[in-house]
Scaffold this active site. Structure first.
Site, PDB file in Angstrom:
ATOM      1  N   LYS A   9     -47.404   4.690  28.227  1.00 48.06           N
ATOM      2  CA  LYS A   9     -46.714   5.736  28.520  1.00 48.06           C
ATOM      3  C   LYS A   9     -45.636   5.177  30.032  1.00 48.06           C
ATOM      4  O   LYS A   9     -46.155   4.229  30.727  1.00 48.06           O
ATOM      5  CB  LYS A   9     -47.492   6.824  29.218  1.00 48.06           C
ATOM      6  CG  LYS A   9     -46.468   7.837  30.159  1.00 48.06           C
ATOM      7  CD  LYS A   9     -47.470   9.052  30.541  1.00 48.06           C
ATOM      8  CE  LYS A   9     -48.144   8.690  31.904  1.00 48.06           C
ATOM      9  NZ  LYS A   9     -48.839  10.072  32.371  1.00 48.06           N
ATOM     10  N   SER A  25     -30.850   6.227  19.280  1.00 43.65           N
ATOM     11  CA  SER A  25     -32.337   5.254  19.647  1.00 43.65           C
ATOM     12  C   SER A  25     -32.433   5.376  21.241  1.00 43.65           C
ATOM     13  O   SER A  25     -31.464   6.216  21.603  1.00 43.65           O
ATOM     14  CB  SER A  25     -32.276   4.042  19.117  1.00 43.65           C
ATOM     15  OG  SER A  25     -31.075   3.319  20.054  1.00 43.65           O
ATOM     16  N   THR A  57     -37.592   9.720  18.968  1.00 46.44           N
ATOM     17  CA  THR A  57     -36.697   8.718  18.760  1.00 46.44           C
ATOM     18  C   THR A  57     -37.511   7.578  18.253  1.00 46.44           C
ATOM     19  O   THR A  57     -38.558   7.369  18.179  1.00 46.44           O
ATOM     20  CB  THR A  57     -35.317   8.548  19.755  1.00 46.44           C
ATOM     21  OG1 THR A  57     -34.246   7.762  18.744  1.00 46.44           O
ATOM     22  CG2 THR A  57     -35.754   8.028  20.761  1.00 46.44           C
ATOM     23  N   TYR A  58     -36.728   6.158  18.614  1.00 49.74           N
ATOM     24  CA  TYR A  58     -37.206   5.019  18.367  1.00 49.74           C
ATOM     25  C   TYR A  58     -36.708   3.909  19.444  1.00 49.74           C
ATOM     26  O   TYR A  58     -35.533   4.337  20.071  1.00 49.74           O
ATOM     27  CB  TYR A  58     -36.949   4.306  16.928  1.00 49.74           C
ATOM     28  CG  TYR A  58     -35.688   4.130  16.735  1.00 49.74           C
ATOM     29  CD1 TYR A  58     -34.989   2.976  16.873  1.00 49.74           C
ATOM     30  CD2 TYR A  58     -34.883   5.159  15.940  1.00 49.74           C
ATOM     31  CE1 TYR A  58     -33.633   2.665  16.444  1.00 49.74           C
ATOM     32  CE2 TYR A  58     -33.656   5.004  15.594  1.00 49.74           C
ATOM     33  CZ  TYR A  58     -32.806   3.561  15.799  1.00 49.74           C
ATOM     34  OH  TYR A  58     -31.687   3.571  15.326  1.00 49.74           O
ATOM     35  N   GLY A  73     -26.846   8.140  20.801  1.00 54.59           N
ATOM     36  CA  GLY A  73     -26.736   8.885  19.896  1.00 54.59           C
ATOM     37  C   GLY A  73     -26.956  10.325  20.159  1.00 54.59           C
ATOM     38  O   GLY A  73     -26.651  10.776  21.214  1.00 54.59           O
ATOM     39  N   ALA A  74     -27.810  11.023  19.269  1.00 52.60           N
ATOM     40  CA  ALA A  74     -28.192  12.580  19.368  1.00 52.60           C
ATOM     41  C   ALA A  74     -28.879  12.662  20.824  1.00 52.60           C
ATOM     42  O   ALA A  74     -28.949  13.541  21.422  1.00 52.60           O
ATOM     43  CB  ALA A  74     -28.744  13.073  18.211  1.00 52.60           C
ATOM     44  N   ALA A  75     -29.897  11.547  20.995  1.00 50.65           N
ATOM     45  CA  ALA A  75     -30.424  11.667  22.508  1.00 50.65           C
ATOM     46  C   ALA A  75     -29.713  11.855  23.582  1.00 50.65           C
ATOM     47  O   ALA A  75     -29.989  12.211  24.734  1.00 50.65           O
ATOM     48  CB  ALA A  75     -31.368  10.322  22.305  1.00 50.65           C
TER      49      ALA A  75
END
Length: 126
Positions: A9, A25, A57-58, A73-75
């Site tokens: 974490k 990502s 995501t990654y 991107g979408a994040a």
């Protein structure tokens, strides 16, 4: 039995960039990946403290020592620069692997510097 356990974490890191037109990502300072044990291209879950968004995501490696946490991107629609987020990675362990297992918990200041490391979350007073 196999259990999904918290592996690592990054607690309250600050988003430094949001790149909508970048391939999706989360770019994370390579030194923070190494310190946490999160691998490049590993799935991560991101929890945004600013707006309550939770998404998957990654991780990709950003420059070592840069402090970069970039939503790509979408994040980039889920977290903006300045937002504090929690980034978690999980592992599936069997009963034998649970013996002695501790996650890597890293805590950060506002400049994405590690201020504390732990293997467990302190108990809160009732």
């Amino acid at each position: 039995m196999r259990l999904t356990m918290l592996k690592a974490k990054l607690h309250k890191v600050t988003v430094t960039h949001a790149e909508l037109e970048y391939e999706g990502s989360c770019a994370i300072d390579g030194a923070l990946l190494d310190a946490s044990g999160i691998r490049e291209f590993e799935q991560v879950h991101i929890y945004n403290l600013a707006n309550g968004e939770r998404f998957t995501t990654y991780a990709i490696r950003a420059e070592e020592g840069s402090g970069v946490i970039s939503m790509n991107g979408a994040a980039a629609r889920k977290a903006a620069p300045g937002d504090r987020v929690i980034i978690c990675a999980y592992a599936v362990l069997d009963e034998a692997e649970l013996e002695g297992f501790e996650p890597v918990l890293l805590y950060f200041d506002g400049a994405n510097r590690i201020v504390r490391r732990a293997g467990s979350i302190p108990k809160q007073a009732a």
